[in-house]
Scaffold this active site. Structure first.
Site, PDB file in Angstrom:
ATOM      1  N   LYS A   1       0.847  -1.212   0.000  1.00 30.18           N
ATOM      2  CA  LYS A   1       0.000   0.000   0.000  1.00 30.18           C
ATOM      3  C   LYS A   1       0.879   1.258   0.000  1.00 30.18           C
ATOM      4  O   LYS A   1       0.602   2.214  -0.714  1.00 30.18           O
ATOM      5  CB  LYS A   1      -0.875   0.007   1.244  1.00 30.18           C
ATOM      6  CG  LYS A   1      -1.550   1.350   1.530  1.00 30.18           C
ATOM      7  CD  LYS A   1      -2.379   1.352   2.783  1.00 30.18           C
ATOM      8  CE  LYS A   1      -1.575   1.657   4.000  1.00 30.18           C
ATOM      9  NZ  LYS A   1      -1.286   3.096   4.246  1.00 30.18           N
ATOM     10  N   ASN A   2       1.952   1.219   0.790  1.00 30.04           N
ATOM     11  CA  ASN A   2       2.762   2.427   0.935  1.00 30.04           C
ATOM     12  C   ASN A   2       3.746   2.664  -0.204  1.00 30.04           C
ATOM     13  O   ASN A   2       4.453   3.666  -0.214  1.00 30.04           O
ATOM     14  CB  ASN A   2       3.461   2.429   2.300  1.00 30.04           C
ATOM     15  CG  ASN A   2       2.456   2.585   3.423  1.00 30.04           C
ATOM     16  OD1 ASN A   2       1.293   2.940   3.173  1.00 30.04           O
ATOM     17  ND2 ASN A   2       2.854   2.297   4.639  1.00 30.04           N
TER      18      ASN A   2
ATOM     19  N   CYS B   1      -4.494  12.674  12.247  1.00 35.89           N
ATOM     20  CA  CYS B   1      -5.307  11.464  12.368  1.00 35.89           C
ATOM     21  C   CYS B   1      -5.048  10.966  13.788  1.00 35.89           C
ATOM     22  O   CYS B   1      -4.356  11.597  14.580  1.00 35.89           O
ATOM     23  CB  CYS B   1      -4.882  10.433  11.331  1.00 35.89           C
ATOM     24  SG  CYS B   1      -3.266   9.760  11.702  1.00 35.89           S
TER      25      CYS B   1
ATOM     26  N   ARG C   1       0.631  14.865  12.580  1.00 38.33           N
ATOM     27  CA  ARG C   1       1.118  14.564  11.216  1.00 38.33           C
ATOM     28  C   ARG C   1       1.199  15.829  10.355  1.00 38.33           C
ATOM     29  O   ARG C   1       0.550  15.958   9.330  1.00 38.33           O
ATOM     30  CB  ARG C   1       0.253  13.483  10.576  1.00 38.33           C
ATOM     31  CG  ARG C   1       0.311  12.200  11.383  1.00 38.33           C
ATOM     32  CD  ARG C   1      -0.396  11.069  10.752  1.00 38.33           C
ATOM     33  NE  ARG C   1       0.383  10.474   9.662  1.00 38.33           N
ATOM     34  CZ  ARG C   1      -0.051   9.412   8.978  1.00 38.33           C
ATOM     35  NH1 ARG C   1      -1.222   8.909   9.222  1.00 38.33           N
ATOM     36  NH2 ARG C   1       0.685   8.891   8.017  1.00 38.33           N
TER      37      ARG C   1
ATOM     38  N   ASP D   1       4.823   0.871  12.032  1.00 37.91           N
ATOM     39  CA  ASP D   1       3.589   0.185  11.616  1.00 37.91           C
ATOM     40  C   ASP D   1       3.490  -1.210  12.203  1.00 37.91           C
ATOM     41  O   ASP D   1       2.397  -1.749  12.366  1.00 37.91           O
ATOM     42  CB  ASP D   1       3.508   0.098  10.091  1.00 37.91           C
ATOM     43  CG  ASP D   1       3.299   1.463   9.460  1.00 37.91           C
ATOM     44  OD1 ASP D   1       3.524   1.588   8.246  1.00 37.91           O
ATOM     45  OD2 ASP D   1       2.946   2.403  10.191  1.00 37.91           O
TER      46      ASP D   1
ATOM     47  N   ARG E   1      -8.593   0.063   4.821  1.00 38.11           N
ATOM     48  CA  ARG E   1      -7.699   1.030   4.172  1.00 38.11           C
ATOM     49  C   ARG E   1      -6.409   0.346   3.742  1.00 38.11           C
ATOM     50  O   ARG E   1      -5.768   0.758   2.786  1.00 38.11           O
ATOM     51  CB  ARG E   1      -7.371   2.183   5.126  1.00 38.11           C
ATOM     52  CG  ARG E   1      -8.572   3.046   5.459  1.00 38.11           C
ATOM     53  CD  ARG E   1      -8.146   4.283   6.179  1.00 38.11           C
ATOM     54  NE  ARG E   1      -7.085   4.965   5.439  1.00 38.11           N
ATOM     55  CZ  ARG E   1      -6.373   5.963   5.945  1.00 38.11           C
ATOM     56  NH1 ARG E   1      -6.589   6.377   7.172  1.00 38.11           N
ATOM     57  NH2 ARG E   1      -5.448   6.544   5.230  1.00 38.11           N
TER      58      ARG E   1
HETATM   59  C1  EPZ Z   1       4.344   6.917   5.977  1.00 38.13           C
HETATM   60  O1  EPZ Z   1       3.570   7.941   6.564  1.00 38.13           O
HETATM   61  C2  EPZ Z   1       3.435   5.701   5.895  1.00 38.13           C
HETATM   62  N1  EPZ Z   1       2.293   6.000   5.036  1.00 38.13           N
HETATM   63  C3  EPZ Z   1       2.957   5.339   7.301  1.00 38.13           C
HETATM   64  O2  EPZ Z   1       2.165   4.163   7.192  1.00 38.13           O
HETATM   65  C4  EPZ Z   1       4.182   5.020   8.154  1.00 38.13           C
HETATM   66  O3  EPZ Z   1       3.756   4.730   9.480  1.00 38.13           O
HETATM   67  C5  EPZ Z   1       5.115   6.240   8.162  1.00 38.13           C
HETATM   68  O4  EPZ Z   1       5.476   6.590   6.807  1.00 38.13           O
HETATM   69  C6  EPZ Z   1       6.390   5.985   8.943  1.00 38.13           C
HETATM   70  O5  EPZ Z   1       7.074   4.900   8.383  1.00 38.13           O
HETATM   71  C7  EPZ Z   1       2.467   5.956   3.686  1.00 38.13           C
HETATM   72  O6  EPZ Z   1       3.555   5.720   3.195  1.00 38.13           O
HETATM   73  C8  EPZ Z   1       1.254   6.203   2.859  1.00 38.13           C
HETATM   74  P1  EPZ Z   1       6.407  10.317   8.031  1.00 38.13           P
HETATM   75  P2  EPZ Z   1       4.148   9.461   6.569  1.00 38.13           P
HETATM   76  O7  EPZ Z   1       6.300  11.540   7.204  1.00 38.13           O
HETATM   77  O8  EPZ Z   1       4.891   9.703   5.322  1.00 38.13           O
HETATM   78  C9  EPZ Z   1       6.456  13.737  11.293  1.00 38.13           C
HETATM   79  C10 EPZ Z   1       0.270   2.814   7.529  1.00 38.13           C
HETATM   80  O9  EPZ Z   1      -0.290   2.341   8.540  1.00 38.13           O
HETATM   81  N2  EPZ Z   1       6.437  14.688  10.154  1.00 38.13           N
HETATM   82  O10 EPZ Z   1       7.639   9.475   7.947  1.00 38.13           O
HETATM   83  O11 EPZ Z   1       3.031  10.367   6.936  1.00 38.13           O
HETATM   84  C11 EPZ Z   1       5.136  12.994  11.425  1.00 38.13           C
HETATM   85  O12 EPZ Z   1       4.214  13.766  12.172  1.00 38.13           O
HETATM   86  C12 EPZ Z   1       0.775   4.243   7.561  1.00 38.13           C
HETATM   87  O13 EPZ Z   1       0.483   2.196   6.482  1.00 38.13           O
HETATM   88  C13 EPZ Z   1       6.567  16.050  10.405  1.00 38.13           C
HETATM   89  O14 EPZ Z   1       6.679  16.465  11.537  1.00 38.13           O
HETATM   90  O15 EPZ Z   1       5.159   9.371   7.795  1.00 38.13           O
HETATM   91  C14 EPZ Z   1       5.537  11.749  12.163  1.00 38.13           C
HETATM   92  O16 EPZ Z   1       5.597  12.017  13.545  1.00 38.13           O
HETATM   93  C15 EPZ Z   1       0.545   4.903   8.914  1.00 38.13           C
HETATM   94  N3  EPZ Z   1       6.537  16.905   9.348  1.00 38.13           N
HETATM   95  C16 EPZ Z   1       6.959  11.473  11.631  1.00 38.13           C
HETATM   96  O17 EPZ Z   1       7.398  12.698  11.041  1.00 38.13           O
HETATM   97  C17 EPZ Z   1       6.405  16.475   8.050  1.00 38.13           C
HETATM   98  O18 EPZ Z   1       6.410  17.312   7.124  1.00 38.13           O
HETATM   99  C18 EPZ Z   1       7.000  10.378  10.580  1.00 38.13           C
HETATM  100  O19 EPZ Z   1       6.135  10.752   9.545  1.00 38.13           O
HETATM  101  C19 EPZ Z   1       6.274  15.075   7.822  1.00 38.13           C
HETATM  102  C20 EPZ Z   1       6.298  14.207   8.885  1.00 38.13           C
END
Ligand code: EPZ
Length: 420
Positions: A22-23, A116, A121, A307, A399
């Site tokens: 999915k990711n 969420c 996020r 995850d 999802r």
């Molecule tokens: C991706 O989310 C995945 N989703 C998530 O999977 C996964 O848990 C996550 O990466 C971490 O591996 C998809 O790929 C569609 P991040 P993403 O940006 O990109 C903070 C699932 O269950 N952050 O690495 O949103 C954020 O708040 C989902 O499949 C900022 O502060 O994750 C978080 O605390 C859930 N500012 C941390 O970084 C930003 O601009 C990691 O977020 C971006 C992120």
């Protein structure tokens, strides 16, 4: 109301072929918009997030068809720049459309994707990088508007945190930017590498995906491509957790063990038998109570991935001792702790952590998913319970899993979906 009725106590036996990730799917669908020619994606799982993405693609003018695991995308005659509110609100991944639409239309309007249950996020890292490439960003009410009438320029940018999504956004932005880009402290997840492979297949010049630093030489245009998604490593982790909770032996096909860095060794420490009969396959077996794992921490790839944290918590509810898992990635990953307790297990959320006191057995009961992986974790926990459980919040599970209950039924679980 719809829920899963699960009667625990049944061991799991059988083989499962992993679906596409999915990711990987979600960012690659958005990246398709960067292409001037048709795109074909294979090994595509039927997920609700897929259908929300197809809504966005069609809303901005692309033709998008999903038939038996394959997606065909046909370029828009004239592309629109507004992401529909319903689809944007349905999933965080609408953020992936910012960079592609900026390139193709010079402007993009995104109803704020918001946070969420996992946490706020924010998307500040995405925006900081895009602004450094020449975009302007403004909030008008709840709508984020980005403009780049003169296109985007290559830049050097160090991410303050190795955000997966921000790495993918900035890779897409740099692929068609004027000049060179160097992105540092980037995410190294396999899905980031899969996106880079797709973009390079379309003619992009991206080097270093999967390492700390990605260098991109912008190109004027991208052609189309046919791409097969990598397997879903989190579905594999879900199967490990199910076997650890319910016991038995499951043969997993189309798996990349290297993608499960940081997870496999935890399940081996728990006492799971894990071996590769042939390359690309794994056999996971568990007969006894799992061993507790003490203090654990999640982190960016290749560390123990966030995850898999709720899934691993479910696997440890009958462990011989205590485990504390701290999620360093999301501030609110363990809403599921109180739901595990509703199933009769001993678990408690403590800040960013979950504290589990393993019990020889627990009764089962009623619980509700609050996010995608929490939902899958509750299913695994219910499979390991002695009695009957009812798990609600199936909209979250859909999802990220196509027919999780059918997979578990096929493996011998007593699980049915009930709508009353
Ligand atoms: C991706 O989310 C995945 N989703 C998530 O999977 C996964 O848990 C996550 O990466 C971490 O591996 C998809 O790929 C569609 P991040 P993403 O940006 O990109 C903070 C699932 O269950 N952050 O690495 O949103 C954020 O708040 C989902 O499949 C900022 O502060 O994750 C978080 O605390 C859930 N500012 C941390 O970084 C930003 O601009 C990691 O977020 C971006 C992120």
């Amino acid at each position: 109301m719809e829920y899963l009725r699960i009667r625990g106590g049944r061991e799991l036996q059988g083989s499962v072929t992993l679906p596409g990730a999915k990711n990987s799917l979600l960012p690659i669908l958005a990246a398709g918009i960067l292409c001037n020619e048709p795109v074909t994606l294979k090994n595509v799982p039927d997920l609700s997030d897929l259908h929300a993405s197809l809504q966005i693609l069609r809303a901005v003018g692309w033709q998008a068809e999903f038939v038996q695991g394959t997606i065909q995308l046909l370029p828009a005659e004239k592309m629109k720049s507004i992401i529909p509110e319903k689809a944007a609100g349905a999933m965080r991944s609408s953020v992936f459309y910012l960079a592609p639409l900026l390139h193709r239309t010079g402007k993009v309007e995104l109803p704020s994707p918001g946070g969420c249950r996992l946490g706020q996020r924010p998307i500040d890292i995405h925006l900081e990088g895009l602004v450094k490439m020449g975009a302007t960003a403004a909030m008008q009410g709840e709508v984020l508007t980005l403009c780049a009438p003169n296109g985007l320029q290559g830049t050097e940018f160090r991410l303050r945190y190795p955000s997966v999504g921000a790495t993918e956004t900035l890779m897409m932005a740099a692929a068609l930017a004027q000049g060179k880009s160097r992105l540092e402290n980037v995410a190294k997840e396999p899905e980031v590498m899969d996106l880079a492979r797709f973009l390079n297949r379309c003619g992009a010049q991206i080097r270093g995906a999967g390492t700390e630093c990605i260098e991109i030489e912008g190109v004027p245009a991208l052609k189309g491509a046919t791409h097969t998604l990598i397997p879903d490593r989190i579905v594999a982790a879900t199967l490990f957790a199910a076997v650890a909770a319910a016991k038995g032996e499951v043969h997993i096909k189309n798996v990349c063990p290297v993608h499960l860095a940081g997870v496999l060794e935890l399940y081996k420490r728990m006492g799971m038998q894990l071996y590769q009969p042939v390359p690309g396959e794994l056999i996971a077996g568990m007969q006894n109570r799992p061993k507790a794992l003490g203090q654990l921490k999640t982190g960016p790839y290749p560390a123990f991935c966030t995850d898999a944290a709720p899934l691993t918590a479910a696997a440890l509810l009958t462990a011989t001792g205590e485990t504390v898992i701290e999620d360093t990635v999301f501030e609110n990953r363990f809403e599921c702790a109180s739901e595990f307790a509703n199933l009769g297990a001993r678990a408690m959320k403590q800040g960013r952590s979950i504290h589990i006191w393993g019990k020889k057995s627990y009764s089962g009961g009623s619980a509700r998913a609050s996010d995608l992986r929490a939902g899958a974790a509750l299913v695994c926990a219910a499979l390991g319970a002695k009695g009957e459980s009812r798990i609600g919040g199936l909209e979250y599970i859909r999802r990220g899993y196509c027919d999780l209950e059918k997979t578990m039924q096929y493996l011998g679980a007593d699980i049915v979906k009930i709508s009353d």
